[in-house]
Design a protein around this motif. Structure first.
Motif, PDB file in Angstrom:
ATOM      1  N   GLN A 167       0.831  -1.137   0.344  1.00 55.26           N
ATOM      2  CA  GLN A 167      -0.033  -0.199   0.008  1.00 55.26           C
ATOM      3  C   GLN A 167       0.954   1.333  -0.040  1.00 55.26           C
ATOM      4  O   GLN A 167       0.307   2.431  -0.827  1.00 55.26           O
ATOM      5  CB  GLN A 167      -0.934  -0.012   1.077  1.00 55.26           C
ATOM      6  N   ALA A 168       2.019   1.450   0.734  1.00 54.87           N
ATOM      7  CA  ALA A 168       2.836   2.297   0.847  1.00 54.87           C
ATOM      8  C   ALA A 168       3.582   2.890  -0.498  1.00 54.87           C
ATOM      9  O   ALA A 168       4.037   3.788  -0.935  1.00 54.87           O
ATOM     10  CB  ALA A 168       3.802   2.008   1.738  1.00 54.87           C
ATOM     11  N   ARG A 169       3.216   1.663  -1.576  1.00 55.04           N
ATOM     12  CA  ARG A 169       4.070   1.917  -2.956  1.00 55.04           C
ATOM     13  C   ARG A 169       2.950   1.894  -3.916  1.00 55.04           C
ATOM     14  O   ARG A 169       3.329   1.636  -5.128  1.00 55.04           O
ATOM     15  CB  ARG A 169       4.979   0.786  -2.924  1.00 55.04           C
ATOM     16  N   GLY A 170       1.968   2.127  -3.459  1.00 53.94           N
ATOM     17  CA  GLY A 170       0.751   2.247  -4.397  1.00 53.94           C
ATOM     18  C   GLY A 170       0.282   0.808  -5.053  1.00 53.94           C
ATOM     19  O   GLY A 170      -0.528   0.813  -6.004  1.00 53.94           O
ATOM     20  N   LEU A 171       0.590   0.079  -4.392  1.00 57.02           N
ATOM     21  CA  LEU A 171       0.286  -1.341  -4.982  1.00 57.02           C
ATOM     22  C   LEU A 171      -0.975  -1.789  -4.235  1.00 57.02           C
ATOM     23  O   LEU A 171      -1.705  -1.432  -3.381  1.00 57.02           O
ATOM     24  CB  LEU A 171       1.216  -2.586  -5.117  1.00 57.02           C
ATOM     25  N   ASN A 172      -1.926  -2.864  -5.210  1.00 57.43           N
ATOM     26  CA  ASN A 172      -2.877  -3.320  -4.559  1.00 57.43           C
ATOM     27  C   ASN A 172      -2.250  -4.315  -3.359  1.00 57.43           C
ATOM     28  O   ASN A 172      -1.464  -4.904  -3.374  1.00 57.43           O
ATOM     29  CB  ASN A 172      -3.784  -4.201  -5.572  1.00 57.43           C
ATOM     30  N   PRO A 173      -3.313  -4.995  -2.580  1.00 54.48           N
ATOM     31  CA  PRO A 173      -3.158  -5.890  -1.538  1.00 54.48           C
ATOM     32  C   PRO A 173      -2.255  -7.302  -2.086  1.00 54.48           C
ATOM     33  O   PRO A 173      -3.017  -7.325  -3.364  1.00 54.48           O
ATOM     34  CB  PRO A 173      -4.321  -6.164  -0.694  1.00 54.48           C
ATOM     35  N   PRO A 174      -1.573  -7.803  -1.644  1.00 54.69           N
ATOM     36  CA  PRO A 174      -0.976  -8.855  -2.044  1.00 54.69           C
ATOM     37  C   PRO A 174      -2.080 -10.023  -2.158  1.00 54.69           C
ATOM     38  O   PRO A 174      -3.214 -10.295  -1.578  1.00 54.69           O
ATOM     39  CB  PRO A 174      -0.259  -9.752  -0.978  1.00 54.69           C
ATOM     40  N   LEU A 196       2.521 -10.086  -5.661  1.00 57.12           N
ATOM     41  CA  LEU A 196       2.231  -8.536  -5.751  1.00 57.12           C
ATOM     42  C   LEU A 196       1.955  -8.114  -7.311  1.00 57.12           C
ATOM     43  O   LEU A 196       2.517  -8.796  -8.192  1.00 57.12           O
ATOM     44  CB  LEU A 196       3.194  -7.835  -5.234  1.00 57.12           C
ATOM     45  N   ASP A 197       1.337  -7.040  -7.508  1.00 57.07           N
ATOM     46  CA  ASP A 197       1.095  -6.560  -8.799  1.00 57.07           C
ATOM     47  C   ASP A 197       2.325  -6.158  -9.663  1.00 57.07           C
ATOM     48  O   ASP A 197       2.442  -6.230 -10.833  1.00 57.07           O
ATOM     49  CB  ASP A 197       0.300  -5.013  -8.654  1.00 57.07           C
ATOM     50  N   ASN A 198       3.720  -6.066  -8.873  1.00 55.80           N
ATOM     51  CA  ASN A 198       4.735  -5.563  -9.572  1.00 55.80           C
ATOM     52  C   ASN A 198       5.527  -6.682 -10.161  1.00 55.80           C
ATOM     53  O   ASN A 198       6.533  -6.610 -10.540  1.00 55.80           O
ATOM     54  CB  ASN A 198       5.711  -4.603  -8.640  1.00 55.80           C
ATOM     55  N   ALA A 216       4.683 -17.538   3.147  1.00 53.31           N
ATOM     56  CA  ALA A 216       5.001 -17.014   1.953  1.00 53.31           C
ATOM     57  C   ALA A 216       5.089 -15.285   2.001  1.00 53.31           C
ATOM     58  O   ALA A 216       6.070 -14.881   1.389  1.00 53.31           O
ATOM     59  CB  ALA A 216       3.763 -17.444   1.097  1.00 53.31           C
ATOM     60  N   ALA A 217       4.147 -14.775   2.726  1.00 57.56           N
ATOM     61  CA  ALA A 217       4.451 -13.474   3.052  1.00 57.56           C
ATOM     62  C   ALA A 217       5.582 -13.068   3.600  1.00 57.56           C
ATOM     63  O   ALA A 217       6.340 -11.903   3.288  1.00 57.56           O
ATOM     64  CB  ALA A 217       3.219 -12.774   3.772  1.00 57.56           C
ATOM     65  N   SER A 218       6.138 -13.845   4.650  1.00 55.83           N
ATOM     66  CA  SER A 218       7.315 -13.422   5.204  1.00 55.83           C
ATOM     67  C   SER A 218       8.648 -13.773   4.240  1.00 55.83           C
ATOM     68  O   SER A 218       9.486 -12.712   4.169  1.00 55.83           O
ATOM     69  CB  SER A 218       7.488 -14.322   6.451  1.00 55.83           C
ATOM     70  N   THR A 219       8.545 -14.642   3.393  1.00 56.01           N
ATOM     71  CA  THR A 219       9.629 -15.060   2.433  1.00 56.01           C
ATOM     72  C   THR A 219       9.811 -13.800   1.430  1.00 56.01           C
ATOM     73  O   THR A 219      10.740 -13.221   1.170  1.00 56.01           O
ATOM     74  CB  THR A 219       9.250 -16.292   1.645  1.00 56.01           C
ATOM     75  N   LEU A 220       8.532 -13.333   1.032  1.00 50.73           N
ATOM     76  CA  LEU A 220       8.294 -12.216  -0.064  1.00 50.73           C
ATOM     77  C   LEU A 220       8.808 -11.035   0.624  1.00 50.73           C
ATOM     78  O   LEU A 220       9.673 -10.167  -0.154  1.00 50.73           O
ATOM     79  CB  LEU A 220       7.078 -12.289  -0.410  1.00 50.73           C
TER      80      LEU A 220
END
Length: 228
Positions: A167-174, A196-198, A216-220
């Motif tokens: 969110q801090a980088r303007g991306l949609n939620p994972p 992520l969208d990127n 998975a979230a922690s690894t990413l």
């Protein structure tokens, strides 16, 4: 009702003697063992979650009178989340006294994070109904111990931290996608990919979807932070 030797030893571990021992028996009875003559701990879990939340909210306010809601909320979430509850349950060997059905026994229910987290909440409710709020409060503060003093305001679970990063980088939620499953039906193992969208993504495997998503979230998140 008389308690078994294991449950009497458990009473000593948690520091509460039950005037109504049937409450403790119900608190350690999983739904897989319920029957017409035996209540399970699901309703107690519901109540215990609320008692735990009130105790933690009150304790955090008392420990840091100057803290803002924005500082207190993540500390609160870190203290009451299922992972923390399961850790507390393991420290008092709650798994040893759980009453489980055969399927849960076979699939390692005594070690399951979700099952342990639910059970400790049920035990909190049982103490609350047996001895009142003060007894439940004493139990929670005793079992959570130094966690209250050491929890940090930036303590967040990995999924929350990754969402805030996006969110801090303007991306949609994972997004979390199940990309694999193995093992027998009674003990499945899930592979979840966090995306992520990127285009960044990472996968992890665990015995539950929730645990795999967190891993998975922690690894990413570690990958993303190492590239900045």
């Amino acid at each position: 009702m008389k308690l078994s030797g294991d449950l009497k030893a458990f009473e000593k571990r948690i520091g509460h003697h039950f005037a109504k021992p049937e409450l403790l028996v119900r608190a350690v009875t999983h739904a897989s063992m319920s029957s017409a003559n035996r209540d399970d701990n699901q309703r107690l879990e519901f109540l215990g979650d609320r008692v735990l939340g009130l105790v933690m909210a009150e304790a955090l306010l008392a420990l840091d009178p100057g803290a803002s809601e924005g500082q207190l909320a993540p500390r609160f979430n870190a203290l009451v989340r299922k992972e923390t509850c399961a850790d507390v349950a393991r420290e008092i060997d709650l798994g040893k006294v759980l009453k489980l059905g055969r399927s849960e026994m076979i699939s390692g229910g005594r070690r399951k994070q979700a099952l342990l987290g639910d059970a400790i909440e049920a035990v909190i409710a049982a103490v609350y109904l047996d001895g009142g709020f003060d007894a439940a409060k004493d139990l929670v503060l005793r079992l959570w111990g130094d966690r209250l003093k050491t929890v940090k305001e930036d303590a967040r679970d990995a999924k929350t931290a990754l969402q805030e990063w996006a969110q801090a980088r303007g991306l949609n939620p994972p997004r979390y996608v199940q990309t694999g499953r193995s093992g027998p039906d009674h003990a499945p193992v899930f592979t979840i990919t966090a995306r992520l969208d990127n285009g960044a993504e990472a996968a992890a495997t665990a015995p539950s979807k929730r645990a795999a998503e967190q891993a998975a979230a922690s690894t990413l998140l570690r990958q993303l932070e190492s590239n900045t």
